[in-house]
Scaffold this motif. Sequence first.
Motif, PDB file in Angstrom:
ATOM      1  N   LEU A   1      38.659  44.361  47.457  1.00  0.00           N
ATOM      2  CA  LEU A   1      39.984  44.841  47.093  1.00  0.00           C
ATOM      3  C   LEU A   1      41.050  44.230  47.996  1.00  0.00           C
ATOM      4  N   GLU A   2      42.287  44.338  47.537  1.00  0.00           N
ATOM      5  CA  GLU A   2      43.471  43.859  48.262  1.00  0.00           C
ATOM      6  C   GLU A   2      43.436  42.345  48.513  1.00  0.00           C
ATOM      7  N   ARG A   3      42.797  41.609  47.600  1.00  0.00           N
ATOM      8  CA  ARG A   3      42.757  40.152  47.714  1.00  0.00           C
ATOM      9  C   ARG A   3      43.097  39.551  46.351  1.00  0.00           C
ATOM     10  N   PRO A   4      44.363  39.567  45.964  1.00  0.00           N
ATOM     11  CA  PRO A   4      44.754  39.113  44.627  1.00  0.00           C
ATOM     12  C   PRO A   4      44.508  37.633  44.369  1.00  0.00           C
ATOM     13  N   LEU A   5      44.323  36.853  45.417  1.00  0.00           N
ATOM     14  CA  LEU A   5      44.059  35.433  45.220  1.00  0.00           C
ATOM     15  C   LEU A   5      42.587  35.145  44.951  1.00  0.00           C
ATOM     16  N   ASP A   6      41.735  36.134  45.124  1.00  0.00           N
ATOM     17  CA  ASP A   6      40.297  35.911  45.020  1.00  0.00           C
ATOM     18  C   ASP A   6      39.762  36.276  43.643  1.00  0.00           C
ATOM     19  N   ALA A   7      38.773  35.512  43.214  1.00  0.00           N
ATOM     20  CA  ALA A   7      37.998  35.810  42.017  1.00  0.00           C
ATOM     21  C   ALA A   7      36.661  35.105  42.197  1.00  0.00           C
ATOM     22  N   MET A   8      35.798  35.172  41.203  1.00  0.00           N
ATOM     23  CA  MET A   8      34.513  34.488  41.293  1.00  0.00           C
ATOM     24  C   MET A   8      34.482  33.262  40.388  1.00  0.00           C
ATOM     25  N   ASN A   9      33.864  32.212  40.873  1.00  0.00           N
ATOM     26  CA  ASN A   9      33.483  31.081  40.037  1.00  0.00           C
ATOM     27  C   ASN A   9      32.096  31.374  39.488  1.00  0.00           C
ATOM     28  N   LEU A  10      31.931  31.290  38.176  1.00  0.00           N
ATOM     29  CA  LEU A  10      30.665  31.646  37.547  1.00  0.00           C
ATOM     30  C   LEU A  10      29.991  30.410  36.962  1.00  0.00           C
ATOM     31  N   ALA A  11      28.699  30.299  37.190  1.00  0.00           N
ATOM     32  CA  ALA A  11      27.952  29.108  36.785  1.00  0.00           C
ATOM     33  C   ALA A  11      27.740  29.060  35.275  1.00  0.00           C
ATOM     34  N   LEU A  12      28.011  27.889  34.711  1.00  0.00           N
ATOM     35  CA  LEU A  12      27.703  27.581  33.325  1.00  0.00           C
ATOM     36  C   LEU A  12      27.233  26.132  33.263  1.00  0.00           C
ATOM     37  N   PRO A  13      26.345  25.798  32.337  1.00  0.00           N
ATOM     38  CA  PRO A  13      26.051  24.381  32.116  1.00  0.00           C
ATOM     39  C   PRO A  13      27.344  23.621  31.814  1.00  0.00           C
ATOM     40  N   ARG A  14      27.400  22.353  32.185  1.00  0.00           N
ATOM     41  CA  ARG A  14      28.654  21.613  32.082  1.00  0.00           C
ATOM     42  C   ARG A  14      29.202  21.581  30.651  1.00  0.00           C
ATOM     43  N   ALA A  15      28.320  21.530  29.659  1.00  0.00           N
ATOM     44  CA  ALA A  15      28.782  21.522  28.266  1.00  0.00           C
ATOM     45  C   ALA A  15      29.491  22.829  27.920  1.00  0.00           C
ATOM     46  N   LEU A  16      28.926  23.959  28.392  1.00  0.00           N
ATOM     47  CA  LEU A  16      29.565  25.249  28.136  1.00  0.00           C
ATOM     48  C   LEU A  16      30.841  25.398  28.953  1.00  0.00           C
ATOM     49  N   GLU A  17      30.879  24.805  30.137  1.00  0.00           N
ATOM     50  CA  GLU A  17      32.105  24.825  30.928  1.00  0.00           C
ATOM     51  C   GLU A  17      33.234  24.131  30.174  1.00  0.00           C
ATOM     52  N   PHE A  18      32.922  23.018  29.516  1.00  0.00           N
ATOM     53  CA  PHE A  18      33.925  22.340  28.688  1.00  0.00           C
ATOM     54  C   PHE A  18      34.305  23.227  27.507  1.00  0.00           C
ATOM     55  N   PHE A  19      33.313  23.895  26.897  1.00  0.00           N
ATOM     56  CA  PHE A  19      33.565  24.733  25.726  1.00  0.00           C
ATOM     57  C   PHE A  19      34.543  25.852  26.043  1.00  0.00           C
ATOM     58  N   VAL A  20      34.419  26.464  27.233  1.00  0.00           N
ATOM     59  CA  VAL A  20      35.317  27.565  27.602  1.00  0.00           C
ATOM     60  C   VAL A  20      36.545  27.063  28.355  1.00  0.00           C
ATOM     61  N   LEU A  21      36.717  25.753  28.396  1.00  0.00           N
ATOM     62  CA  LEU A  21      37.867  25.118  29.066  1.00  0.00           C
ATOM     63  C   LEU A  21      37.939  25.535  30.539  1.00  0.00           C
ATOM     64  N   ALA A  22      36.784  25.472  31.196  1.00  0.00           N
ATOM     65  CA  ALA A  22      36.667  25.699  32.646  1.00  0.00           C
ATOM     66  C   ALA A  22      37.162  27.077  33.082  1.00  0.00           C
ATOM     67  N   PHE A  23      37.196  28.034  32.161  1.00  0.00           N
ATOM     68  CA  PHE A  23      37.636  29.377  32.535  1.00  0.00           C
ATOM     69  C   PHE A  23      36.666  30.015  33.524  1.00  0.00           C
ATOM     70  N   ASN A  24      35.438  29.498  33.569  1.00  0.00           N
ATOM     71  CA  ASN A  24      34.450  30.036  34.503  1.00  0.00           C
ATOM     72  C   ASN A  24      34.795  29.737  35.962  1.00  0.00           C
ATOM     73  N   LEU A  25      35.655  28.734  36.203  1.00  0.00           N
ATOM     74  CA  LEU A  25      36.077  28.413  37.572  1.00  0.00           C
ATOM     75  C   LEU A  25      37.294  29.276  37.915  1.00  0.00           C
ATOM     76  N   HIS A  26      37.073  30.572  37.922  1.00  0.00           N
ATOM     77  CA  HIS A  26      38.186  31.516  37.961  1.00  0.00           C
ATOM     78  C   HIS A  26      38.798  31.641  39.348  1.00  0.00           C
ATOM     79  N   ASN A  27      37.994  31.491  40.375  1.00  0.00           N
ATOM     80  CA  ASN A  27      38.554  31.529  41.724  1.00  0.00           C
ATOM     81  C   ASN A  27      39.488  30.337  41.936  1.00  0.00           C
ATOM     82  N   VAL A  28      39.096  29.187  41.420  1.00  0.00           N
ATOM     83  CA  VAL A  28      39.961  28.003  41.514  1.00  0.00           C
ATOM     84  C   VAL A  28      41.278  28.271  40.799  1.00  0.00           C
TER      85      VAL A  28
END
Length: 326
Positions: A229-256
């Motif tokens: 808590l109290e860390r608005p800049l933080d989130a998690m990066n979640l692992a996906l195969p690279r093809a699925l990462e492209f499919f979701v438009l890299a939304f899985n790299l949420h901390n970034v």
Amino acid sequence: MHRRQSALAIALVGAAFATLLFQLFALPLLLLPHDVRWAWLLVPIALTTVPLWSLIHEGIHGTLVRERGWNDRLGRALAVGYGGPFTLLKAGHLLHHRFSRTQRERTEVYDPARSSWLAAARTYYPRLLGGLYAVELASVLLVLLPRPGWRLLVRKTDSLDSVTGLLFERVARRDNLRKFRLEALAVIVTYTGSSVAYGGHAWMLWSAVGARALIVSLADNAYHYRTRLERPLDAMNLALPRALEFFVLAFNLHNVHHRHPGLRWHELRAAFVADRDEIHLGWFAAVARQFRGPIPLTADEVRPLPAADTVPQWTAQLSGAPSTLP
């Protein structure tokens, strides 16, 4: 480079519009009359919910296309197909960046001094199982609410434990309210027209909308569940195969994204590498563990660290709140 990026953005937006038009009108008018088994195409179409939201998300941050006017028009049109007014979605998402993991927005966290696990679960699980999207869709019913009604709505929902009052206050601003009403009306007309097109098979359309609601609501807080808590800049990066990462438009790299919200989706992987960031959990595991339910404020895993991040200047400006930076 810019030309290739623009071409890619146009191609993705075109594919999203084509998918929406097929689902809403072409399928019921052209295919279902010949063979009802064509309705099975709604299953893979439901899975395009995540990239559709990702494109709207790009529009919210002004990174869908470079020309701001077209960025907003395309984002608004995609949001109509998605089933939510763009003005409300944008205000809500920017408030998320401002207040994530603070008292106003900590979805799964409850205060055991004020509530019980069971009481928290009564609102937590419906939200997780489609309720978040259902509220976004139901917001179109506010289309006829007069301005005094919006002021009353803001007063009734304003609370330090929620962003709802702030959300309604932003939507109720004069220019925003005009846009919201036009967008809400467009959603109503679009989905009423689609229901008429489906006729006796309208249940198929609304089953697909229900699947969208489930996907959206399950994915929304997976990047933040059980984080500090109290860390608005933080989130998690979640692992996906690279093809699925492209499919979701890299939304899985949420901390970034939370740390570089001005980057376009195709720039997030390079920023992940440059920042020496890490993958925190698998995408599917992160979604599944939300079913553990609400977490007490006193739990060690969510307790704020001594040196919590402050709110960045750009989010304070967007939200209208004072910045904690010097």
